[in-house]
Scaffold this motif. Sequence first.
Motif, PDB file in Angstrom:
ATOM      1  N   ILE A 251       0.843  -1.193   0.000  1.00  0.00           N
ATOM      2  CA  ILE A 251       0.000   0.000   0.000  1.00  0.00           C
ATOM      3  C   ILE A 251       0.881   1.246   0.000  1.00  0.00           C
ATOM      4  O   ILE A 251       1.924   1.294   0.659  1.00  0.00           O
ATOM      5  N   GLN A 252       0.461   2.261  -0.733  1.00  0.00           N
ATOM      6  CA  GLN A 252       1.210   3.517  -0.800  1.00  0.00           C
ATOM      7  C   GLN A 252       1.320   4.130   0.592  1.00  0.00           C
ATOM      8  O   GLN A 252       0.342   4.229   1.328  1.00  0.00           O
ATOM      9  N   GLY A 253       2.533   4.538   0.938  1.00  0.00           N
ATOM     10  CA  GLY A 253       2.770   5.097   2.265  1.00  0.00           C
ATOM     11  C   GLY A 253       4.094   4.594   2.799  1.00  0.00           C
ATOM     12  O   GLY A 253       4.983   4.217   2.025  1.00  0.00           O
ATOM     13  N   PRO A 254       4.263   4.566   4.112  1.00  0.00           N
ATOM     14  CA  PRO A 254       5.518   4.064   4.670  1.00  0.00           C
ATOM     15  C   PRO A 254       5.746   2.608   4.310  1.00  0.00           C
ATOM     16  O   PRO A 254       4.794   1.841   4.138  1.00  0.00           O
ATOM     17  N   ALA A 255       7.015   2.233   4.184  1.00  0.00           N
ATOM     18  CA  ALA A 255       7.351   0.852   3.846  1.00  0.00           C
ATOM     19  C   ALA A 255       7.106  -0.052   5.052  1.00  0.00           C
ATOM     20  O   ALA A 255       7.285   0.363   6.203  1.00  0.00           O
ATOM     21  N   PRO A 256       6.688  -1.297   4.813  1.00  0.00           N
ATOM     22  CA  PRO A 256       6.524  -2.232   5.927  1.00  0.00           C
ATOM     23  C   PRO A 256       7.844  -2.461   6.653  1.00  0.00           C
ATOM     24  O   PRO A 256       8.918  -2.419   6.048  1.00  0.00           O
ATOM     25  N   SER A 257       7.765  -2.732   7.945  1.00  0.00           N
ATOM     26  CA  SER A 257       8.959  -3.060   8.726  1.00  0.00           C
ATOM     27  C   SER A 257       9.513  -4.409   8.294  1.00  0.00           C
ATOM     28  O   SER A 257      10.725  -4.589   8.188  1.00  0.00           O
ATOM     29  N   TYR A 258       8.604  -5.356   8.037  1.00  0.00           N
ATOM     30  CA  TYR A 258       9.005  -6.650   7.492  1.00  0.00           C
ATOM     31  C   TYR A 258       7.768  -7.341   6.940  1.00  0.00           C
ATOM     32  O   TYR A 258       6.635  -6.866   7.116  1.00  0.00           O
ATOM     33  N   THR A 259       7.974  -8.460   6.269  1.00  0.00           N
ATOM     34  CA  THR A 259       6.899  -9.169   5.581  1.00  0.00           C
ATOM     35  C   THR A 259       6.985 -10.655   5.879  1.00  0.00           C
ATOM     36  O   THR A 259       8.079 -11.223   5.933  1.00  0.00           O
ATOM     37  N   LEU A 260       5.834 -11.277   6.058  1.00  0.00           N
ATOM     38  CA  LEU A 260       5.718 -12.732   6.122  1.00  0.00           C
ATOM     39  C   LEU A 260       5.022 -13.183   4.847  1.00  0.00           C
ATOM     40  O   LEU A 260       3.929 -12.710   4.537  1.00  0.00           O
ATOM     41  N   GLU A 261       5.650 -14.088   4.101  1.00  0.00           N
ATOM     42  CA  GLU A 261       5.139 -14.455   2.788  1.00  0.00           C
ATOM     43  C   GLU A 261       4.762 -15.927   2.744  1.00  0.00           C
ATOM     44  O   GLU A 261       5.506 -16.794   3.187  1.00  0.00           O
ATOM     45  N   GLY A 262       3.552 -16.211   2.193  1.00  0.00           N
ATOM     46  CA  GLY A 262       3.090 -17.570   1.980  1.00  0.00           C
ATOM     47  C   GLY A 262       3.000 -17.885   0.504  1.00  0.00           C
ATOM     48  O   GLY A 262       3.553 -17.170  -0.334  1.00  0.00           O
ATOM     49  N   LYS A 263       2.257 -18.944   0.163  1.00  0.00           N
ATOM     50  CA  LYS A 263       2.168 -19.364  -1.230  1.00  0.00           C
ATOM     51  C   LYS A 263       1.351 -18.398  -2.075  1.00  0.00           C
ATOM     52  O   LYS A 263       1.705 -18.120  -3.223  1.00  0.00           O
ATOM     53  N   SER A 264       0.253 -17.895  -1.531  1.00  0.00           N
ATOM     54  CA  SER A 264      -0.619 -17.035  -2.328  1.00  0.00           C
ATOM     55  C   SER A 264      -0.814 -15.653  -1.727  1.00  0.00           C
ATOM     56  O   SER A 264      -1.299 -14.753  -2.405  1.00  0.00           O
ATOM     57  N   SER A 265      -0.458 -15.473  -0.475  1.00  0.00           N
ATOM     58  CA  SER A 265      -0.650 -14.175   0.169  1.00  0.00           C
ATOM     59  C   SER A 265       0.535 -13.861   1.067  1.00  0.00           C
ATOM     60  O   SER A 265       1.394 -14.712   1.320  1.00  0.00           O
ATOM     61  N   ARG A 266       0.562 -12.644   1.539  1.00  0.00           N
ATOM     62  CA  ARG A 266       1.628 -12.240   2.446  1.00  0.00           C
ATOM     63  C   ARG A 266       1.055 -11.252   3.463  1.00  0.00           C
ATOM     64  O   ARG A 266      -0.068 -10.725   3.290  1.00  0.00           O
ATOM     65  N   TYR A 267       1.813 -11.006   4.522  1.00  0.00           N
ATOM     66  CA  TYR A 267       1.422 -10.047   5.544  1.00  0.00           C
ATOM     67  C   TYR A 267       2.513  -8.995   5.663  1.00  0.00           C
ATOM     68  O   TYR A 267       3.666  -9.321   5.964  1.00  0.00           O
ATOM     69  N   ASP A 268       2.152  -7.751   5.386  1.00  0.00           N
ATOM     70  CA  ASP A 268       3.058  -6.622   5.577  1.00  0.00           C
ATOM     71  C   ASP A 268       2.863  -6.102   6.998  1.00  0.00           C
ATOM     72  O   ASP A 268       1.752  -5.714   7.370  1.00  0.00           O
ATOM     73  N   ILE A 269       3.932  -6.092   7.789  1.00  0.00           N
ATOM     74  CA  ILE A 269       3.842  -5.695   9.188  1.00  0.00           C
ATOM     75  C   ILE A 269       4.539  -4.354   9.389  1.00  0.00           C
ATOM     76  O   ILE A 269       5.694  -4.167   8.978  1.00  0.00           O
TER      77      ILE A 269
END
Length: 283
Positions: A256-274
Motif C-alpha cells: 500500500i502507498q505510504g511508509p514501507a513495511p517493517s518486514y513481511t511474512l510471505e506464503g504461497k498465495s498471500s503475504r502479511y506486511d507488518i
Amino acid sequence: MIDIEQSLDGKAQPRQLVLCAEHARHWPARDQLFQQLQGCLPDHLSLSCADIRPEQEDLLLLLLTDQGLQLGESGKKAPNPIKVEFASGKAAHRRQFGGGKGQMIAKAVGLNSGVTPSVVDATAGLGGDAFVLASLGCSMLLLERHPVVAALLQDGLLRGSADPETAEICQRMPLVQGNACLSLAQAVTEAGFNPQVVYLDPMFPSRDKTAQVKKEMRLFHHLVGMDTDDAELLAAALEVATHRVVVKRPRKAPAIQGPAPSYTLEGKSSRYDIYTKRKLSAD
C-alpha cells in the motif's frame, strides 16, 4: 484477474439488490432489514423488496432463510449463495485443524507464548480472519463499512453465539458498522478497546483460479467493488494502533502507498506486511 463488471476507478457498476424471504414467516425480519438498509447503501446499489425470489436474471439477492441470511444472484448460472458460518464448514475445520498459533496470521499479529494481543479488524468482511484470531484467544473489535456485508456478518455472529462450540469465540467479536477511514479512532474509543494491533485486508482481485471461487468472488465484488482508499486506511490504522499494523495482501501485489513495511511474512498465495511501532510483550 477475475472478470468483473467494474469501472476504471475500481467502483462496482450499478446493480439492483432485491431483499426477499424464503418463507412468509421471514417477512417481518425482511421488512426490518429493509428499513435498516434503506438509504445506507453505496450509490451503485438500488434496493427493492420482494415477497418471493424473483425470476429476472442478473439481480443481486439478499435472502432470509431458515439457515441464515444469504447473498445470492438470480439466474440459472448463478453461483452458490454466500453465508457467514462459524460453527461448521471451513471455519470449523480451520479452528480444529488449522495449525493454531503456528498459522501465518497468528505470527503476523504477534501471537506467541505469553502474548495475546487485542486486535481491531478494520476490514472485517465476512469475519473469517477475525474468527481465527478470536479462536486463538485474541480480544477483537470488528469494523465493516458495507451495510450488507455487516448484516451478513452480524447474522453469522448471532448464530455462532447460539452454538455451544463457537459461542465463547463469537462473543469476543463485537461488530461495529462503519468506515474505518473515517471512524476507526471513534469506534475504538466508544468501545473502550485497547488497539494493540490493527489488521487490514482491503478488497483485492482474487488470485484463486478455481471456477467456484471465481464465481463467488465475482458475486462479492459486484456487491462491494474494490477498495480504492488503501492509503487512507493504512494512515488511519497507523494513527490508532499502539503496537503494530498488519496488512494482508496477495503475494505479488504491491505494498500500500505510504511508509514501507517493517518486514513481511510471505506464503504461497498471500503475504502479511507488518508495520511495527512498539514491541509486543507479555503482560
